[in-house]
Scaffold this motif. Structure first.
Motif, mmCIF file in Angstrom:
data_model
loop_
_atom_site.group_PDB
_atom_site.id
_atom_site.type_symbol
_atom_site.label_atom_id
_atom_site.label_comp_id
_atom_site.label_asym_id
_atom_site.label_seq_id
_atom_site.Cartn_x
_atom_site.Cartn_y
_atom_site.Cartn_z
ATOM 1 N N VAL A 178 0.852 -1.181 0.000
ATOM 2 C CA VAL A 178 0.000 0.000 0.000
ATOM 3 C C VAL A 178 0.891 1.234 0.000
ATOM 4 O O VAL A 178 1.652 1.461 0.938
ATOM 5 N N PHE A 179 0.774 2.022 -1.053
ATOM 6 C CA PHE A 179 1.692 3.142 -1.226
ATOM 7 C C PHE A 179 1.583 4.152 -0.092
ATOM 8 O O PHE A 179 2.574 4.746 0.319
ATOM 9 N N LYS A 180 0.387 4.334 0.427
ATOM 10 C CA LYS A 180 0.213 5.292 1.517
ATOM 11 C C LYS A 180 1.052 4.910 2.729
ATOM 12 O O LYS A 180 1.641 5.763 3.394
ATOM 13 N N ALA A 181 1.128 3.617 3.020
ATOM 14 C CA ALA A 181 1.932 3.153 4.147
ATOM 15 C C ALA A 181 3.421 3.264 3.852
ATOM 16 O O ALA A 181 4.232 3.464 4.764
ATOM 17 N N LEU A 182 3.775 3.140 2.572
ATOM 18 C CA LEU A 182 5.187 3.209 2.186
ATOM 19 C C LEU A 182 5.677 4.639 2.009
ATOM 20 O O LEU A 182 6.882 4.888 2.035
ATOM 21 N N LEU A 183 4.754 5.586 1.854
ATOM 22 C CA LEU A 183 5.116 6.964 1.517
ATOM 23 C C LEU A 183 6.128 7.596 2.481
ATOM 24 O O LEU A 183 7.068 8.258 2.022
ATOM 25 N N PRO A 184 5.974 7.450 3.818
ATOM 26 C CA PRO A 184 6.981 8.057 4.700
ATOM 27 C C PRO A 184 8.401 7.579 4.400
ATOM 28 O O PRO A 184 9.346 8.378 4.417
ATOM 29 N N LEU A 185 8.559 6.305 4.107
ATOM 30 C CA LEU A 185 9.885 5.781 3.781
ATOM 31 C C LEU A 185 10.372 6.318 2.434
ATOM 32 O O LEU A 185 11.566 6.575 2.257
ATOM 33 N N CYS A 186 9.452 6.487 1.487
ATOM 34 C CA CYS A 186 9.826 7.066 0.188
ATOM 35 C C CYS A 186 10.352 8.487 0.365
ATOM 36 O O CYS A 186 11.330 8.884 -0.281
ATOM 37 N N LEU A 187 9.700 9.257 1.235
ATOM 38 C CA LEU A 187 10.154 10.622 1.494
ATOM 39 C C LEU A 187 11.528 10.627 2.160
ATOM 40 O O LEU A 187 12.403 11.419 1.789
ATOM 41 N N VAL A 188 11.729 9.757 3.127
ATOM 42 C CA VAL A 188 13.032 9.679 3.793
ATOM 43 C C VAL A 188 14.122 9.312 2.790
ATOM 44 O O VAL A 188 15.220 9.895 2.792
ATOM 45 N N VAL A 223 16.357 16.857 5.777
ATOM 46 C CA VAL A 223 16.845 15.759 6.607
ATOM 47 C C VAL A 223 16.157 15.776 7.971
ATOM 48 O O VAL A 223 15.819 14.723 8.529
ATOM 49 N N LEU A 224 15.922 16.961 8.510
ATOM 50 C CA LEU A 224 15.239 17.059 9.799
ATOM 51 C C LEU A 224 13.803 16.545 9.725
ATOM 52 O O LEU A 224 13.259 16.060 10.728
ATOM 53 N N VAL A 225 13.178 16.645 8.543
ATOM 54 C CA VAL A 225 11.815 16.125 8.383
ATOM 55 C C VAL A 225 11.784 14.624 8.643
ATOM 56 O O VAL A 225 10.750 14.060 9.027
ATOM 57 N N THR A 226 12.929 13.960 8.440
ATOM 58 C CA THR A 226 13.026 12.528 8.734
ATOM 59 C C THR A 226 12.583 12.217 10.159
ATOM 60 O O THR A 226 12.014 11.154 10.433
ATOM 61 N N LEU A 227 12.832 13.142 11.079
ATOM 62 C CA LEU A 227 12.445 12.917 12.478
ATOM 63 C C LEU A 227 10.939 12.715 12.626
ATOM 64 O O LEU A 227 10.485 11.975 13.502
ATOM 65 N N VAL A 228 10.179 13.370 11.760
ATOM 66 C CA VAL A 228 8.721 13.245 11.815
ATOM 67 C C VAL A 228 8.291 11.815 11.481
ATOM 68 O O VAL A 228 7.299 11.304 12.017
ATOM 69 N N TYR A 229 9.062 11.168 10.597
ATOM 70 C CA TYR A 229 8.704 9.834 10.130
ATOM 71 C C TYR A 229 9.496 8.724 10.807
ATOM 72 O O TYR A 229 9.451 7.577 10.369
ATOM 73 N N ALA A 230 10.218 9.050 11.863
ATOM 74 C CA ALA A 230 11.106 8.071 12.492
ATOM 75 C C ALA A 230 10.358 6.845 12.997
ATOM 76 O O ALA A 230 10.896 5.726 12.998
ATOM 77 N N ARG A 231 9.095 7.017 13.418
ATOM 78 C CA ARG A 231 8.345 5.874 13.930
ATOM 79 C C ARG A 231 8.091 4.818 12.856
ATOM 80 O O ARG A 231 7.804 3.654 13.180
ATOM 81 N N SER A 232 8.190 5.211 11.589
ATOM 82 C CA SER A 232 8.023 4.230 10.509
ATOM 83 C C SER A 232 9.137 3.190 10.512
ATOM 84 O O SER A 232 9.013 2.144 9.866
ATOM 85 N N PHE A 233 10.219 3.471 11.223
ATOM 86 C CA PHE A 233 11.342 2.548 11.299
ATOM 87 C C PHE A 233 11.231 1.592 12.490
ATOM 88 O O PHE A 233 12.124 0.791 12.713
ATOM 89 N N ALA A 234 10.147 1.693 13.259
ATOM 90 C CA ALA A 234 9.966 0.809 14.407
ATOM 91 C C ALA A 234 9.877 -0.636 13.943
ATOM 92 O O ALA A 234 9.345 -0.931 12.861
#
Length: 409
Positions: free
Chosen positions: A207-217, A373-384
């Motif tokens: 599902v692209f929506k779920a993958l999107l945060p990782l795509c942005l990172v 790069v700092l925006v990555t912090l917003v999506y850090a939970r996607s790496f859990a």
């Protein structure tokens, strides 16, 4: 099975190293390629942009291809094409031959990058602990080796094909032999009932929506990386007033610190977890860009580029690993889609910094990748770690069923 895993890991690490060598030999000899074929400064950007665009096409195609064949087979045959295409770039004489060679290189690189990371993700799952950074460390080492060989070729004024031929003669047979021990995992099959919920949709679907945060990172990481590779020398010389010789040092320092960070990064993931490592890497990279932007002189700027290598180096490997955890039953498709944003970031980064530098200032331009790069912090939970936990106190037992080896193809 332990020996199978070890051979699979060693052969895959060699593929990452070989790809690092080949890519560095191409990009570091661009001026020589331009001179050989008489490519104008106006036409050169089109040639250079075509490679990542076609690589994106190759990555998408690989995502479809691995539904029918194993990723190991794609890797086994795409790596020789990359090496032969590199030799074609060095041996051709007409511009049309350069275009054909670069097109083959780009398409094969997309397939190669996607299939390598597919196998890396599945091997990490089989090991039950973080090993993804070690593969990318091998790539960084290959980049250093390739850049060094390119320097030798330029220093001795060797013809391009003379520089490339020994590398292809040595690496190509080794890659073909090593390909016998690639280990395929279960990246295209459903392996856990909770994966449908983790993927946010039908079993096996990415599902692209779920993958999107990782795509942005991934995009932000490669914008940062391309900023260093394309602008570090110019920035040090034109903005910070260094000598031409000193201006060549930042990228080498960046590559070395990238290698060091990736060499020890897996230990950090096991000890502190992927989320903490990604957050730490993003913060260190942001500080690096801030130091570069505000540096009063060349040596302080060099320190900033050193921090950038240590910070950015963990983001890309952990992004691929996170995709594998998020979609355990469809990791191959997730990796193929995610890999496209590698090239998106590469295409955006250099023109973005150049345009901002010309319109505003290069110091100000360095703040843009810092913010991204700092925006990555917003999506850090996607790496859990979900559903698998890699890291201190959360290791799961090593998996006995490692999937099918590639020898049976």
């Amino acid at each position: 099975m332990t020996d199978v895993l070890r051979r699979g890991r060693a052969s895959l690490a060699f593929s990452f190293l070989a790809q690092g060598v080949a890519f560095a030999l191409l990009v570091t000899r661009i001026p020589a390629i331009q001179d050989r074929y008489g490519v104008s400064d106006v036409l050169l950007p089109a040639f250079l942009a075509a490679v990542p665009i076609l690589a994106g096409v190759g990555s998408v195609a690989t995502g479809q291809l691995v539904k029918r064949v194993r990723p190991s087979l794609v890797l086994r045959w795409s790596q020789p094409v990359v090496l032969l295409a590199l030799l074609g770039v060095g041996a051709g004489e007409r511009m049309v031959e350069l275009g054909v060679a670069l097109a083959a290189f780009g398409l094969a690189v997309g397939a190669l990058d996607a299939s390598m990371n597919m196998l890396g993700v599945s091997l990490q799952r089989s090991y039950g602990r973080s090993i993804m950074l070690s593969f990318h460390a091998a790539y960084s080492l290959g980049g250093i080796v390739g850049a060094s060989l390119a320097w030798v070729g330029a220093h001795w004024d060797l013809a391009l094909w003379v520089s490339y031929l020994p590398v292809v003669v040595v690496v190509l047979p080794a890659a073909l032999v090593g390909g016998r021990w690639y280990v395929d995992g279960d990246g295209g099959e459903r392996t856990a009932p909770e994966s449908a919920e983790a993927g946010g949709g039908e079993a096996g679907a990415v599902v692209f929506k779920a993958l999107l945060p990782l795509c942005l990172v991934m995009t932000f990481a490669y914008i940062g990386d391309s900023t260093v590779s394309n602008w570090s020398a110019k920035y040090l010389q034109d903005v910070l007033g260094s000598s031409e010789q000193l201006a060549t040092v930042p990228y080498n320092v960046y590559m070395v610190t990238t290698l060091l960070g990736r060499a020890i990064g897996d230990f950090g993931v096991r000890r502190f977890g992927a989320v903490a490592v990604v957050r730490g890497g993003a913060l260190v990279a942001a500080v690096g860009f801030a130091v570069v932007a505000g540096a009063p002189g060349a040596w302080v700027g060099m320190g900033g580029f050193t921090l950038l290598g240590l910070g950015l180096c963990v983001l890309v490997p952990q992004t691929f690993a996170a995709a594998g955890r998020l979609f355990p039953g469809a990791s191959d498709a997730a990796v193929a889609r995610l890999n496209v944003f590698n090239y998106v970031g590469f295409l955006i980064g250099s023109p973005l910094v150049g345009a901002l530098g010309d319109a505003w200032s290069y110091r100000g331009a360095m703040l843009v990748p810092m913010v991204l790069v700092l925006v990555t912090l917003v999506y850090a939970r996607s790496f859990a770690a979900q559903p698998d936990r890699y890291g201190g106190g959360h290791e799961r037992p090593r998996t006995a069923d490692v999937g099918r080896g590639s020898n049976g193809l």
